[in-house]
Design a protein around this motif. Structure first.
Motif, PDB file in Angstrom:
ATOM      1  N   ILE A  11      -1.346 -94.683  37.531  1.00  0.00           N
ATOM      2  CA  ILE A  11      -2.580 -94.512  37.010  1.00  0.00           C
ATOM      3  C   ILE A  11      -2.641 -94.831  35.386  1.00  0.00           C
ATOM      4  O   ILE A  11      -2.054 -93.912  34.530  1.00  0.00           O
ATOM      5  N   MET A  12      -3.040 -95.894  34.946  1.00  0.00           N
ATOM      6  CA  MET A  12      -2.844 -96.268  33.631  1.00  0.00           C
ATOM      7  C   MET A  12      -3.952 -95.835  32.606  1.00  0.00           C
ATOM      8  O   MET A  12      -4.921 -96.517  32.328  1.00  0.00           O
ATOM      9  N   TYR A  56      -4.261 -98.844  38.762  1.00  0.00           N
ATOM     10  CA  TYR A  56      -5.640 -98.361  38.755  1.00  0.00           C
ATOM     11  C   TYR A  56      -6.244 -98.876  37.510  1.00  0.00           C
ATOM     12  O   TYR A  56      -5.712 -98.595  36.305  1.00  0.00           O
ATOM     13  N   ALA A  57      -7.046-100.117  37.802  1.00  0.00           N
ATOM     14  CA  ALA A  57      -7.779-100.857  36.453  1.00  0.00           C
ATOM     15  C   ALA A  57      -9.054-100.248  36.237  1.00  0.00           C
ATOM     16  O   ALA A  57      -9.433-100.405  35.009  1.00  0.00           O
ATOM     17  N   PHE A  58      -9.947-100.069  37.021  1.00  0.00           N
ATOM     18  CA  PHE A  58     -11.286 -99.669  37.040  1.00  0.00           C
ATOM     19  C   PHE A  58     -11.567 -98.910  38.087  1.00  0.00           C
ATOM     20  O   PHE A  58     -11.754 -99.410  39.588  1.00  0.00           O
ATOM     21  N   ASN A  62     -15.804 -95.242  36.643  1.00  0.00           N
ATOM     22  CA  ASN A  62     -15.814 -95.842  35.223  1.00  0.00           C
ATOM     23  C   ASN A  62     -17.113 -96.589  34.903  1.00  0.00           C
ATOM     24  O   ASN A  62     -17.368 -96.960  33.508  1.00  0.00           O
ATOM     25  N   ARG A 172       1.295 -91.221  36.358  1.00  0.00           N
ATOM     26  CA  ARG A 172       0.019 -91.269  35.507  1.00  0.00           C
ATOM     27  C   ARG A 172       0.419 -91.130  34.177  1.00  0.00           C
ATOM     28  O   ARG A 172       1.233 -90.228  33.688  1.00  0.00           O
ATOM     29  N   ARG A 178      -3.895 -85.406  36.932  1.00  0.00           N
ATOM     30  CA  ARG A 178      -4.917 -85.438  37.806  1.00  0.00           C
ATOM     31  C   ARG A 178      -4.799 -86.707  38.492  1.00  0.00           C
ATOM     32  O   ARG A 178      -4.368 -87.699  37.942  1.00  0.00           O
ATOM     33  N   SER A 180      -7.659 -88.592  39.754  1.00  0.00           N
ATOM     34  CA  SER A 180      -9.023 -89.294  39.293  1.00  0.00           C
ATOM     35  C   SER A 180      -9.303 -90.252  40.477  1.00  0.00           C
ATOM     36  O   SER A 180      -9.657 -91.452  40.058  1.00  0.00           O
TER      37      SER A 180
END
Ligand code: IPE
Ligand code: IPE
Ligand code: MG
Length: 225
Positions: A11-12, A56-58, A62, A172, A178, A180
């Motif tokens: 999770i970036m 995880y990019a988008f 978002n 993360r 979390r 997300s």
């Protein structure tokens, strides 16, 4: 025997904060984040134990961000996938998007499809980018795809997901603890690592030290050792 980090998910998080702390725009943070994606992907492609990297990019959430930020992210994604084509091929990296791509523009979908097609024969690292991805959305789409098949078993549902692969190591960045809405099902027995490092500053050295710790964890999967 040590654990093998076959499937790493990240999770970036923290692009915006990284930029704002430098008096720069959030967009600048996303650009720097894309640079980290390139560096970390290349490291994983050259690592003998890593088969799959899910990033995880988008998220499906978002879209709630200001229109200008969303537009910038879409343009950046398109540019990144176009510019990196050579690196995917040279690195033998297969590109596999997950998420509901139907909400993206036609031109972005074409770039995504093209890269997926052209890297289909690559058999090194699989880089799975989560684009308009939400774990709950993924599960709902899978259940709808299976309907009216009954009974729905764990295996059937798993195989109907965008990502039917268990995660070994989930990281993360950005300091929050979390998920997300990222790969909830697949993370059932993942080892979770949280770091305060903001994504644009996340280095291969830090990843290497997390993998080192991961390798020594006793994974029991509900059993006894
Ligand atoms: C993660 O960084 C990238 C995306 C969600 C697209 P953020 O943009 O969430 O950065 P912060 O959390 O606001 O610092
Ligand atoms: C998670 O980061 C989504 C991505 C990294 C793409 P967010 O910044 O969107 O997560 P929240 O809003 O802090 O939970
Ligand atoms: Mg964030």
């Amino acid at each position: 025997m040590s654990n093998r980090p076959s499937h790493i998910a990240i999770i970036m998080d923290g692009n915006g904060r990284w930029a704002e702390s430098r008096g720069k725009t959030r967009s600048h943070g996303h650009e720097q984040g894309a640079e980290s994606v390139r560096i970390i992907t290349s490291y994983c492609a050259n690592h003998p134990d890593i088969d799959r990297l899910s990033l995880y990019a988008f998220s499906t959430e978002n879209w709630k961000r200001p229109k200008l930020e969303v537009e910038f992210l879409m343009k950046l994604l398109e540019k990144y996938l176009k510019n990196e084509r050579k690196n995917y091929l040279e690195g033998n990296i297969r590109f596999e998007p997950i998420g509901d791509l139907s909400l993206f523009s036609k031109s972005l979908r074409k770039v995504i499809d093209d890269l997926q097609n052209v890297t289909q024969g690559c058999n090194g690292l699989v880089q799975s980018l989560a684009l308009n991805y939400g774990s709950r959305d993924e599960i709902v789409r899978a259940v709808n795809a299976l309907f009216p098949h009954t009974p729905i078993t764990v295996e059937l549902l798993n195989n109907a997901l965008d990502c039917p692969h268990n995660i070994d190591l989930l990281i993360r960045t950005g300091g929050d603890h979390r998920l997300s809405n990222f790969l909830l099902w697949q993370a059932a027995y993942a080892e979770l690592f949280f770091t305060n490092t903001l994504w644009p500053e996340f280095t291969t050295d830090e990843l290497e030290s997390i993998i080192k710790k991961f390798k020594t964890v006793e994974r029991r999967f509900g059993g006894l050792n």
